[in-house]
Design a protein around this motif. Structure first.
Motif, PDB file in Angstrom:
ATOM      1  N   PRO A 235       0.851  -1.201   0.000  1.00 50.82           N
ATOM      2  CA  PRO A 235       0.000   0.000   0.000  1.00 50.82           C
ATOM      3  C   PRO A 235       0.884   1.248   0.000  1.00 50.82           C
ATOM      4  O   PRO A 235       2.104   1.156   0.175  1.00 50.82           O
ATOM      5  N   ARG A 236       0.292   2.385  -0.190  1.00 52.40           N
ATOM      6  CA  ARG A 236       1.037   3.641  -0.097  1.00 52.40           C
ATOM      7  C   ARG A 236       1.475   3.852   1.352  1.00 52.40           C
ATOM      8  O   ARG A 236       0.728   3.585   2.293  1.00 52.40           O
ATOM      9  N   MET A 237       2.721   4.290   1.537  1.00 54.72           N
ATOM     10  CA  MET A 237       3.241   4.539   2.875  1.00 54.72           C
ATOM     11  C   MET A 237       2.887   5.961   3.311  1.00 54.72           C
ATOM     12  O   MET A 237       3.195   6.920   2.601  1.00 54.72           O
ATOM     13  N   VAL A 238       2.241   6.101   4.455  1.00 53.80           N
ATOM     14  CA  VAL A 238       1.815   7.416   4.927  1.00 53.80           C
ATOM     15  C   VAL A 238       2.814   8.032   5.903  1.00 53.80           C
ATOM     16  O   VAL A 238       2.748   9.227   6.189  1.00 53.80           O
ATOM     17  N   ASP A 239       3.724   7.218   6.432  1.00 53.65           N
ATOM     18  CA  ASP A 239       4.757   7.732   7.335  1.00 53.65           C
ATOM     19  C   ASP A 239       5.939   6.773   7.285  1.00 53.65           C
ATOM     20  O   ASP A 239       5.758   5.567   7.131  1.00 53.65           O
ATOM     21  N   ALA A 240       7.125   7.313   7.399  1.00 53.05           N
ATOM     22  CA  ALA A 240       8.337   6.490   7.490  1.00 53.05           C
ATOM     23  C   ALA A 240       9.029   6.872   8.786  1.00 53.05           C
ATOM     24  O   ALA A 240       9.523   7.993   8.923  1.00 53.05           O
ATOM     25  N   TYR A 241       9.016   5.958   9.742  1.00 52.23           N
ATOM     26  CA  TYR A 241       9.496   6.299  11.081  1.00 52.23           C
ATOM     27  C   TYR A 241      11.013   6.353  11.174  1.00 52.23           C
ATOM     28  O   TYR A 241      11.565   7.194  11.866  1.00 52.23           O
ATOM     29  N   ALA A 242      11.672   5.420  10.498  1.00 51.59           N
ATOM     30  CA  ALA A 242      13.117   5.369  10.670  1.00 51.59           C
ATOM     31  C   ALA A 242      13.760   4.415   9.684  1.00 51.59           C
ATOM     32  O   ALA A 242      13.099   3.570   9.072  1.00 51.59           O
ATOM     33  N   VAL A 243      15.072   4.582   9.564  1.00 49.52           N
ATOM     34  CA  VAL A 243      15.898   3.528   8.983  1.00 49.52           C
ATOM     35  C   VAL A 243      16.788   3.027  10.120  1.00 49.52           C
ATOM     36  O   VAL A 243      17.481   3.803  10.771  1.00 49.52           O
ATOM     37  N   GLY A 244      16.705   1.732  10.402  1.00 52.97           N
ATOM     38  CA  GLY A 244      17.531   1.129  11.436  1.00 52.97           C
ATOM     39  C   GLY A 244      18.793   0.562  10.808  1.00 52.97           C
ATOM     40  O   GLY A 244      18.735  -0.084   9.757  1.00 52.97           O
ATOM     41  N   ILE A 245      19.942   0.812  11.439  1.00 52.73           N
ATOM     42  CA  ILE A 245      21.226   0.421  10.850  1.00 52.73           C
ATOM     43  C   ILE A 245      22.028  -0.421  11.833  1.00 52.73           C
ATOM     44  O   ILE A 245      22.273  -0.012  12.982  1.00 52.73           O
ATOM     45  N   ASP A 246      22.442  -1.605  11.383  1.00 55.77           N
ATOM     46  CA  ASP A 246      23.408  -2.411  12.113  1.00 55.77           C
ATOM     47  C   ASP A 246      24.718  -2.316  11.351  1.00 55.77           C
ATOM     48  O   ASP A 246      24.811  -2.746  10.197  1.00 55.77           O
ATOM     49  N   TYR A 247      25.731  -1.750  11.993  1.00 56.42           N
ATOM     50  CA  TYR A 247      26.987  -1.392  11.321  1.00 56.42           C
ATOM     51  C   TYR A 247      28.033  -2.488  11.466  1.00 56.42           C
ATOM     52  O   TYR A 247      28.175  -3.093  12.544  1.00 56.42           O
ATOM     53  N   GLY A 248      28.759  -2.756  10.379  1.00 57.89           N
ATOM     54  CA  GLY A 248      29.845  -3.717  10.432  1.00 57.89           C
ATOM     55  C   GLY A 248      31.023  -3.258   9.598  1.00 57.89           C
ATOM     56  O   GLY A 248      30.882  -2.427   8.697  1.00 57.89           O
ATOM     57  N   THR A 249      32.185  -3.786   9.942  1.00 60.44           N
ATOM     58  CA  THR A 249      33.377  -3.541   9.128  1.00 60.44           C
ATOM     59  C   THR A 249      33.711  -4.826   8.362  1.00 60.44           C
ATOM     60  O   THR A 249      33.564  -4.905   7.159  1.00 60.44           O
ATOM     61  N   GLN A 250      34.119  -5.867   9.113  1.00 57.49           N
ATOM     62  CA  GLN A 250      34.299  -7.174   8.486  1.00 57.49           C
ATOM     63  C   GLN A 250      32.947  -7.871   8.300  1.00 57.49           C
ATOM     64  O   GLN A 250      32.736  -8.604   7.330  1.00 57.49           O
ATOM     65  N   ASN A 251      32.041  -7.651   9.263  1.00 57.94           N
ATOM     66  CA  ASN A 251      30.692  -8.203   9.159  1.00 57.94           C
ATOM     67  C   ASN A 251      29.832  -7.310   8.270  1.00 57.94           C
ATOM     68  O   ASN A 251      30.176  -6.155   8.003  1.00 57.94           O
ATOM     69  N   PRO A 252      28.670  -7.808   7.825  1.00 61.86           N
ATOM     70  CA  PRO A 252      27.779  -6.988   6.992  1.00 61.86           C
ATOM     71  C   PRO A 252      27.269  -5.749   7.722  1.00 61.86           C
ATOM     72  O   PRO A 252      27.145  -5.740   8.948  1.00 61.86           O
ATOM     73  N   THR A 253      26.969  -4.726   6.959  1.00 58.05           N
ATOM     74  CA  THR A 253      26.196  -3.587   7.431  1.00 58.05           C
ATOM     75  C   THR A 253      24.813  -3.706   6.799  1.00 58.05           C
ATOM     76  O   THR A 253      24.698  -3.972   5.603  1.00 58.05           O
ATOM     77  N   ALA A 254      23.789  -3.532   7.614  1.00 58.64           N
ATOM     78  CA  ALA A 254      22.413  -3.656   7.118  1.00 58.64           C
ATOM     79  C   ALA A 254      21.608  -2.437   7.537  1.00 58.64           C
ATOM     80  O   ALA A 254      21.770  -1.927   8.647  1.00 58.64           O
ATOM     81  N   ALA A 255      20.741  -1.967   6.640  1.00 56.95           N
ATOM     82  CA  ALA A 255      19.860  -0.839   6.922  1.00 56.95           C
ATOM     83  C   ALA A 255      18.460  -1.169   6.413  1.00 56.95           C
ATOM     84  O   ALA A 255      18.303  -1.628   5.280  1.00 56.95           O
ATOM     85  N   LEU A 256      17.445  -0.960   7.266  1.00 60.93           N
ATOM     86  CA  LEU A 256      16.058  -1.262   6.897  1.00 60.93           C
ATOM     87  C   LEU A 256      15.164  -0.090   7.217  1.00 60.93           C
ATOM     88  O   LEU A 256      15.260   0.506   8.303  1.00 60.93           O
ATOM     89  N   ILE A 257      14.271   0.242   6.284  1.00 60.90           N
ATOM     90  CA  ILE A 257      13.323   1.335   6.476  1.00 60.90           C
ATOM     91  C   ILE A 257      12.013   0.785   7.039  1.00 60.90           C
ATOM     92  O   ILE A 257      11.419  -0.137   6.476  1.00 60.90           O
ATOM     93  N   LEU A 258      11.576   1.374   8.152  1.00 62.72           N
ATOM     94  CA  LEU A 258      10.302   1.015   8.780  1.00 62.72           C
ATOM     95  C   LEU A 258       9.287   2.103   8.477  1.00 62.72           C
ATOM     96  O   LEU A 258       9.522   3.281   8.782  1.00 62.72           O
ATOM     97  N   ALA A 259       8.149   1.717   7.893  1.00 70.05           N
ATOM     98  CA  ALA A 259       7.136   2.695   7.497  1.00 70.05           C
ATOM     99  C   ALA A 259       5.744   2.175   7.815  1.00 70.05           C
ATOM    100  O   ALA A 259       5.537   0.977   8.029  1.00 70.05           O
ATOM    101  N   MET A 260       4.793   3.104   7.846  1.00 69.21           N
ATOM    102  CA  MET A 260       3.397   2.760   8.110  1.00 69.21           C
ATOM    103  C   MET A 260       2.600   2.860   6.814  1.00 69.21           C
ATOM    104  O   MET A 260       2.606   3.895   6.149  1.00 69.21           O
ATOM    105  N   GLY A 261       1.920   1.769   6.468  1.00 66.55           N
ATOM    106  CA  GLY A 261       1.065   1.790   5.295  1.00 66.55           C
ATOM    107  C   GLY A 261      -0.268   2.427   5.590  1.00 66.55           C
ATOM    108  O   GLY A 261      -0.680   2.560   6.747  1.00 66.55           O
ATOM    109  N   GLU A 262      -0.969   2.825   4.536  1.00 72.06           N
ATOM    110  CA  GLU A 262      -2.292   3.429   4.731  1.00 72.06           C
ATOM    111  C   GLU A 262      -3.297   2.434   5.281  1.00 72.06           C
ATOM    112  O   GLU A 262      -4.387   2.820   5.710  1.00 72.06           O
ATOM    113  N   ASP A 263      -2.930   1.141   5.303  1.00 68.01           N
ATOM    114  CA  ASP A 263      -3.786   0.110   5.888  1.00 68.01           C
ATOM    115  C   ASP A 263      -3.556  -0.060   7.384  1.00 68.01           C
ATOM    116  O   ASP A 263      -4.150  -0.926   8.014  1.00 68.01           O
ATOM    117  N   GLY A 264      -2.672   0.773   7.990  1.00 70.84           N
ATOM    118  CA  GLY A 264      -2.417   0.695   9.422  1.00 70.84           C
ATOM    119  C   GLY A 264      -1.456  -0.410   9.817  1.00 70.84           C
ATOM    120  O   GLY A 264      -1.310  -0.712  11.001  1.00 70.84           O
TER     121      GLY A 264
END
Length: 424
Positions: A235-264
């Motif tokens: 659905p269309r996203m009505v709000d994007a609260y954050a991007v969460g980041i787990d940081y790594g040098t030798q290990n992976p770095t991952a970033a994920l966007i958390l958002a709220m859809g219009e469906d709640g």
């Protein structure tokens, strides 16, 4: 509000001269904390002279679980307090507020002589602090009342105290086990809605009130058919609260966007990862990672389903150098992540189980890590709940985003959960 027979019995036990320590354990929303507070408020004016204390995981949890409840049910009983409160007046007595959230927790009560205490979520106290606390109730007629949800059956509170009490070895203890049926203030509809929020381990502990081991998969409710949504079907996203980041040098770095859809419903809508598949040769510098991440964020906000920019950039609290680099590169809303591992896991498990959290198919790291994320049997044998630290970088990033922004999305999600309950 009426008082159940179980609550009355606990109250009577606490006032019995032979009982020095009262423990109330069991399910969430079972009336443990409310009756503990009422008992303590009744006892305080009659308590012996000496120091009094409320002990909990953090000052924030003490405020939410104890002080705010006192203010709600008996406002005249409590004086002014703030988030920085160390002492608060309750029923005319000064009560110290003590947190147990670090390795120095035991030292906070060393040397203290107590006439009485209340402990919130006793299983979260480090064992040395709990042992020290028991020994500090040396004033004649001193009493302690503690509440907790169940934990591992190997937890020190279960093996060293509850089990020994049941064997008749702790005659000055009283232990009462609560379920939601012991709370007269709950409607059947509410009880049913709460039960739907939990599954697996969390259902057995927080709904059935059992002391059970965390075994096997952490997200045992994981089902890609239910939880993964194709990007074109979002659905269309009505709000994007954050991007969460787990940081790594030798290990992976991952970033994920958390958002709220219009469906709640909450969605992890997109993911950026730096790992063996795209890292190339050598280690990326903080500057290189920061620039690549911010470029991705600026591009993602213009994608078809994502026309809102994340409010915050939430970073692994241990990644100090990376946070400095992000700030220098113009990152906005930089926030240290809430790194309470078990709380974050529980939030994600509740969301997946209740249906208010889903994952877009672009989040391939998260999708691949979820089914193999498992509890550590060695930690469990020692009485601790810990996941095995492997292949968890996207999961950690997701947990950071969820736990750190909960107050922003909680009300919407609760309303969504009610609607989902009525349609299932």
């Amino acid at each position: 509000m009426g008082i159940s027979l179980k609550q009355q019995t606990a109250w009577k036990d606490f006032l019995t001269p032979e009982v020095r320590f009262l423990l109330l354990d069991g399910a969430i929303r079972s009336g443990k904390t409310v009756i503990a507070i009422l008992i303590w408020l009744h006892w305080l004016p009659k308590s012996p002279e000496g120091h009094l204390a409320i002990i909990g995981k953090t000052k924030t949890t003490i405020t939410r679980n104890i002080l705010d409840v006192i203010k709600a049910i008996r406002p005249q009983a409590i004086g002014h307090y703030t988030s920085k409160t160390d002492v608060v007046t309750i029923m005319g007595r000064d009560v110290q507020i003590i947190s147990a959230n670090d390795a120095q927790a035991e030292s906070k009560i060393r040397g203290l002589t107590l006439a009485g205490s209340m402990v919130d979520e006793a299983t979260l106290l480090p064992e040395p602090m709990f042992v020290q606390l028991l020994g500090r109730h040396s004033v004649p007629r001193a009493k302690m009342i503690a509440t907790t949800n169940p934990d591992s059956p190997a937890h020190y509170l279960k093996t060293n105290y509850i089990d020994r009490h049941e064997e008749g070895l702790l005659p000055d203890w009283a232990v009462h086990h609560f379920t939601m049926d012991d709370n007269p203030g709950l409607t059947p509809e509410y009880v049913e809605s709460v039960k739907r929020e939990f599954s697996g381990l969390w259902y057995r502990r927080f709904i059935q009130g059992e002391w059970v081991s965390a075994e096997g998969a952490v997200y045992d409710m994981w089902d890609p058919k239910k939880h993964v949504v194709e990007w074109d079907e979002l659905p269309r996203m009505v709000d994007a609260y954050a991007v969460g980041i787990d940081y790594g040098t030798q290990n992976p770095t991952a970033a994920l966007i958390l958002a709220m859809g219009e469906d709640g419903i909450l969605y992890f809508v997109d993911e950026w990862r730096l790992d063996s598949t795209n890292r190339g040769h050598g280690t990326w510098t903080d500057a290189e990672q920061s620039q690549a991440l911010l470029n991705w964020l600026h591009t993602t906000t213009h994608a078809p389903r994502m026309d809102v920019q994340p409010r915050r950039i939430i970073v692994d609290p241990a990644a100090a150098s990376f946070k400095v680099q992000l700030k220098q590169d113009g990152a906005w809303g930089l926030t240290d992540a809430n790194n309470d591992v078990l709380y974050g896991i529980r939030l994600m498990a509740n969301g997946l189980g209740a249906g208010w959290l889903k994952i877009a198919d672009r989040c391939q790291g998260l999708i691949k890590e979820a089914p193999g994320y498992s509890w550590d049997p060695k930690a469990q044998a020692a009485g601790a709940d810990k996941p095995i630290k492997t292949a968890d970088h996207s999961l950690d990033a997701a947990r950071y985003a969820l736990a750190t922004t909960e107050r922003l999305w909680r009300r919407t999600v609760d309303n969504t959960a009610i609607k989902l309950t009525h349609t299932t």
